[in-house]
Design a protein around this motif. Structure first.
Motif, PDB file in Angstrom:
ATOM      1  N   GLN A  61      -3.784  -4.055   1.133  1.00 33.84           N
ATOM      2  CA  GLN A  61      -3.872  -3.511   2.486  1.00 33.84           C
ATOM      3  C   GLN A  61      -4.910  -2.397   2.546  1.00 33.84           C
ATOM      4  OE1 GLN A  61      -0.091  -3.092   4.795  1.00 33.84           O
ATOM      5  NE2 GLN A  61       0.773  -3.105   2.710  1.00 33.84           N
ATOM      6  N   SER A  62      -5.533  -2.279   3.701  1.00 31.84           N
ATOM      7  CA  SER A  62      -6.494  -1.193   3.887  1.00 31.84           C
ATOM      8  C   SER A  62      -5.876  -0.148   4.810  1.00 31.84           C
ATOM      9  CB  SER A  62      -7.798  -1.728   4.490  1.00 31.84           C
ATOM     10  OG  SER A  62      -7.532  -2.342   5.734  1.00 31.84           O
ATOM     11  N   LYS A  63      -6.227   1.088   4.563  1.00 34.12           N
ATOM     12  CA  LYS A  63      -5.713   2.182   5.393  1.00 34.12           C
ATOM     13  C   LYS A  63      -6.381   2.093   6.754  1.00 34.12           C
ATOM     14  CE  LYS A  63      -3.544   4.383   2.014  1.00 34.12           C
ATOM     15  NZ  LYS A  63      -2.131   4.377   1.901  1.00 34.12           N
ATOM     16  N   GLY A  64      -5.596   1.913   7.774  1.00 36.06           N
ATOM     17  CA  GLY A  64      -6.126   1.835   9.133  1.00 36.06           C
ATOM     18  C   GLY A  64      -5.565   2.956   9.979  1.00 36.06           C
ATOM     19  N   LYS A  65      -5.817   2.859  11.272  1.00 34.46           N
ATOM     20  CA  LYS A  65      -5.349   3.878  12.193  1.00 34.46           C
ATOM     21  C   LYS A  65      -3.823   3.960  12.193  1.00 34.46           C
ATOM     22  CE  LYS A  65      -5.600   5.376  16.951  1.00 34.46           C
ATOM     23  NZ  LYS A  65      -6.072   5.111  18.295  1.00 34.46           N
ATOM     24  N   PHE A  66      -3.149   2.806  12.111  1.00 34.61           N
ATOM     25  CA  PHE A  66      -1.695   2.790  12.156  1.00 34.61           C
ATOM     26  C   PHE A  66      -1.065   2.764  10.767  1.00 34.61           C
ATOM     27  CE2 PHE A  66      -2.945   0.971  16.240  1.00 34.61           C
ATOM     28  CZ  PHE A  66      -2.289   1.849  17.075  1.00 34.61           C
ATOM     29  N   GLY A  67      -1.849   2.777   9.729  1.00 36.08           N
ATOM     30  CA  GLY A  67      -1.320   2.840   8.371  1.00 36.08           C
ATOM     31  C   GLY A  67      -1.026   1.477   7.775  1.00 36.08           C
ATOM     32  N   THR A  68      -0.344   1.510   6.650  1.00 34.90           N
ATOM     33  CA  THR A  68      -0.031   0.286   5.920  1.00 34.90           C
ATOM     34  C   THR A  68       1.444  -0.061   6.110  1.00 34.90           C
ATOM     35  OG1 THR A  68       0.457   1.544   3.926  1.00 34.90           O
ATOM     36  CG2 THR A  68      -1.790   0.702   4.164  1.00 34.90           C
ATOM     37  N   TYR A  69       1.766  -1.289   5.803  1.00 39.41           N
ATOM     38  CA  TYR A  69       3.138  -1.770   5.913  1.00 39.41           C
ATOM     39  C   TYR A  69       3.764  -1.740   4.527  1.00 39.41           C
ATOM     40  CZ  TYR A  69       7.065  -4.849   6.908  1.00 39.41           C
ATOM     41  OH  TYR A  69       8.322  -5.376   7.045  1.00 39.41           O
ATOM     42  N   GLU A  70       4.748  -0.882   4.339  1.00 33.78           N
ATOM     43  CA  GLU A  70       5.458  -0.773   3.069  1.00 33.78           C
ATOM     44  C   GLU A  70       6.951  -0.880   3.347  1.00 33.78           C
ATOM     45  OE1 GLU A  70       4.226   2.878   1.307  1.00 33.78           O
ATOM     46  OE2 GLU A  70       2.237   2.127   0.848  1.00 33.78           O
ATOM     47  N   PRO A  71       7.495  -2.079   3.253  1.00 34.04           N
ATOM     48  CA  PRO A  71       8.912  -2.257   3.573  1.00 34.04           C
ATOM     49  C   PRO A  71       9.833  -1.672   2.505  1.00 34.04           C
ATOM     50  CG  PRO A  71       7.987  -4.301   2.787  1.00 34.04           C
ATOM     51  CD  PRO A  71       6.845  -3.323   2.910  1.00 34.04           C
ATOM     52  N   LEU A  72      11.086  -1.520   2.875  1.00 35.97           N
ATOM     53  CA  LEU A  72      12.105  -0.953   1.988  1.00 35.97           C
ATOM     54  C   LEU A  72      12.278  -1.804   0.729  1.00 35.97           C
ATOM     55  CD1 LEU A  72      14.345   1.178   1.615  1.00 35.97           C
ATOM     56  CD2 LEU A  72      15.866  -0.354   2.878  1.00 35.97           C
ATOM     57  N   THR A  73      12.254  -3.112   0.882  1.00 33.14           N
ATOM     58  CA  THR A  73      12.454  -3.978  -0.281  1.00 33.14           C
ATOM     59  C   THR A  73      11.302  -3.861  -1.276  1.00 33.14           C
ATOM     60  OG1 THR A  73      11.494  -5.818   0.961  1.00 33.14           O
ATOM     61  CG2 THR A  73      13.881  -5.657   0.917  1.00 33.14           C
TER      62      THR A  73
ATOM     63  N   THR B 169      11.662  -0.316  -3.143  1.00 31.79           N
ATOM     64  CA  THR B 169      12.755  -0.262  -4.118  1.00 31.79           C
ATOM     65  C   THR B 169      12.595  -1.278  -5.242  1.00 31.79           C
ATOM     66  OG1 THR B 169      14.085  -1.789  -2.798  1.00 31.79           O
ATOM     67  CG2 THR B 169      14.426   0.573  -2.431  1.00 31.79           C
ATOM     68  N   GLY B 170      11.631  -2.176  -5.113  1.00 27.55           N
ATOM     69  CA  GLY B 170      11.464  -3.219  -6.122  1.00 27.55           C
ATOM     70  C   GLY B 170      12.605  -4.216  -6.089  1.00 27.55           C
ATOM     71  N   CYS B 171      13.171  -4.375  -4.924  1.00 33.28           N
ATOM     72  CA  CYS B 171      14.370  -5.196  -4.728  1.00 33.28           C
ATOM     73  C   CYS B 171      14.201  -6.627  -5.230  1.00 33.28           C
ATOM     74  CB  CYS B 171      14.702  -5.184  -3.242  1.00 33.28           C
ATOM     75  SG  CYS B 171      16.138  -6.088  -2.780  1.00 33.28           S
ATOM     76  N   VAL B 172      13.060  -7.195  -5.008  1.00 36.43           N
ATOM     77  CA  VAL B 172      12.828  -8.575  -5.417  1.00 36.43           C
ATOM     78  C   VAL B 172      12.714  -8.673  -6.934  1.00 36.43           C
ATOM     79  CG1 VAL B 172      11.342 -10.565  -5.061  1.00 36.43           C
ATOM     80  CG2 VAL B 172      11.682  -8.964  -3.215  1.00 36.43           C
ATOM     81  N   LEU B 173      12.276  -7.609  -7.575  1.00 35.64           N
ATOM     82  CA  LEU B 173      12.161  -7.588  -9.025  1.00 35.64           C
ATOM     83  C   LEU B 173      13.532  -7.572  -9.699  1.00 35.64           C
ATOM     84  CD1 LEU B 173      10.008  -7.591 -11.199  1.00 35.64           C
ATOM     85  CD2 LEU B 173      10.025  -5.114 -11.160  1.00 35.64           C
ATOM     86  N   TRP B 174      14.573  -7.302  -8.930  1.00 37.02           N
ATOM     87  CA  TRP B 174      15.930  -7.341  -9.470  1.00 37.02           C
ATOM     88  C   TRP B 174      16.320  -8.751  -9.892  1.00 37.02           C
ATOM     89  CZ3 TRP B 174      18.670  -4.131  -5.099  1.00 37.02           C
ATOM     90  CH2 TRP B 174      18.198  -2.824  -5.145  1.00 37.02           C
ATOM     91  N   GLY B 175      15.479  -9.729  -9.620  1.00 39.14           N
ATOM     92  CA  GLY B 175      15.725 -11.099 -10.075  1.00 39.14           C
ATOM     93  C   GLY B 175      15.827 -11.192 -11.589  1.00 39.14           C
ATOM     94  N   ILE B 176      15.330 -10.193 -12.292  1.00 31.69           N
ATOM     95  CA  ILE B 176      15.455 -10.158 -13.744  1.00 31.69           C
ATOM     96  C   ILE B 176      16.933 -10.165 -14.144  1.00 31.69           C
ATOM     97  CG2 ILE B 176      15.041  -8.705 -15.768  1.00 31.69           C
ATOM     98  CD1 ILE B 176      12.389  -7.881 -14.456  1.00 31.69           C
ATOM     99  N   ILE B 177      17.771  -9.521 -13.331  1.00 30.88           N
ATOM    100  CA  ILE B 177      19.213  -9.514 -13.608  1.00 30.88           C
ATOM    101  C   ILE B 177      19.765 -10.935 -13.534  1.00 30.88           C
ATOM    102  CG2 ILE B 177      21.451  -8.673 -12.780  1.00 30.88           C
ATOM    103  CD1 ILE B 177      19.927  -6.168 -11.794  1.00 30.88           C
TER     104      ILE B 177
END
Length: 176
Positions: free
Chosen positions: A29-41, A44-52
């Motif tokens: 992503q590029s820094k724009g006027k409205f910023g970047t999209y960084e969701p909660l998941t 937190t690395g939520c998807v990386l919890w697939g290692i469990i």
């Protein structure tokens, strides 16, 4: 039963690969006027919890081949961790999908694709939850049966030795 273990491992690998896709999406992503999209998941690395899930599948394969009481308890604990992880991840994804803040027009496509990945993952978590709950229930039943079999064998040994059931319980209570 090995098929469900393999499914659990495949779900874990799928989640790790989706995390890698999200990593590539959001790093670009590029820094724009409205910023970047960084969701909660993503934060937190939520998807990386697939290692469990991968670890749980491997432990369950081991339990299937060598069903010792220690491994069954280990599998039960790991599946309970999988259940907790799945519930937390589902809540995080629901929170993420419930709101969408404006992002730069340059990042809109990446944010939209990332949200679609989250929707796909939202459908895979109930499958993992079902598998983990099923294995937890059957692991608990196995432990109860093992304990009951152990108690019956202790009673038989006590009868052979000439002690009655009451004295056996007094002895185990005192020695504990």
């Amino acid at each position: 039963m090995h098929y469900f273990n393999a499914i659990q491992i495949l779900i874990g690998i799928f989640h790790v690969l989706m995390w890698y896709l999200l990593l590539i999406l959001y790093i670009g992503q590029s820094k724009g006027k409205f910023g970047t999209y960084e969701p909660l998941t993503y934060k937190t690395g939520c998807v990386l919890w697939g290692i469990i899930f991968i670890i749980s599948g491997v432990v369950l394969i081991r339990v299937t081949k060598f069903p010792t009481q220690r491994l069954v308890i280990c599998a039960l604990v790991i599946n309970i961790i999988c259940i907790i992880t799945t519930i937390i991840a589902t809540v995080f994804i629901a929170i993420e999908l419930s709101s969408f803040h404006s992002v730069s027009y340059r990042n809109y496509g990446q944010a939209k694709l990332g949200r679609e990945v989250s929707r796909i993952l939202l459908f895979s978590y109930p499958l993992e939850l079902g598998i983990a709950c099923t294995y937890s229930i059957f692991s608990f039943i196995d432990l109860v049966r093992r304990e009951a079999a152990l108690t019956v064998s202790e009673e038989a040994e006590a009868r052979e030795a000439g002690t009655d059931h009451v004295n056996l319980w007094k002895y185990t209570a005192i020695s504990a």
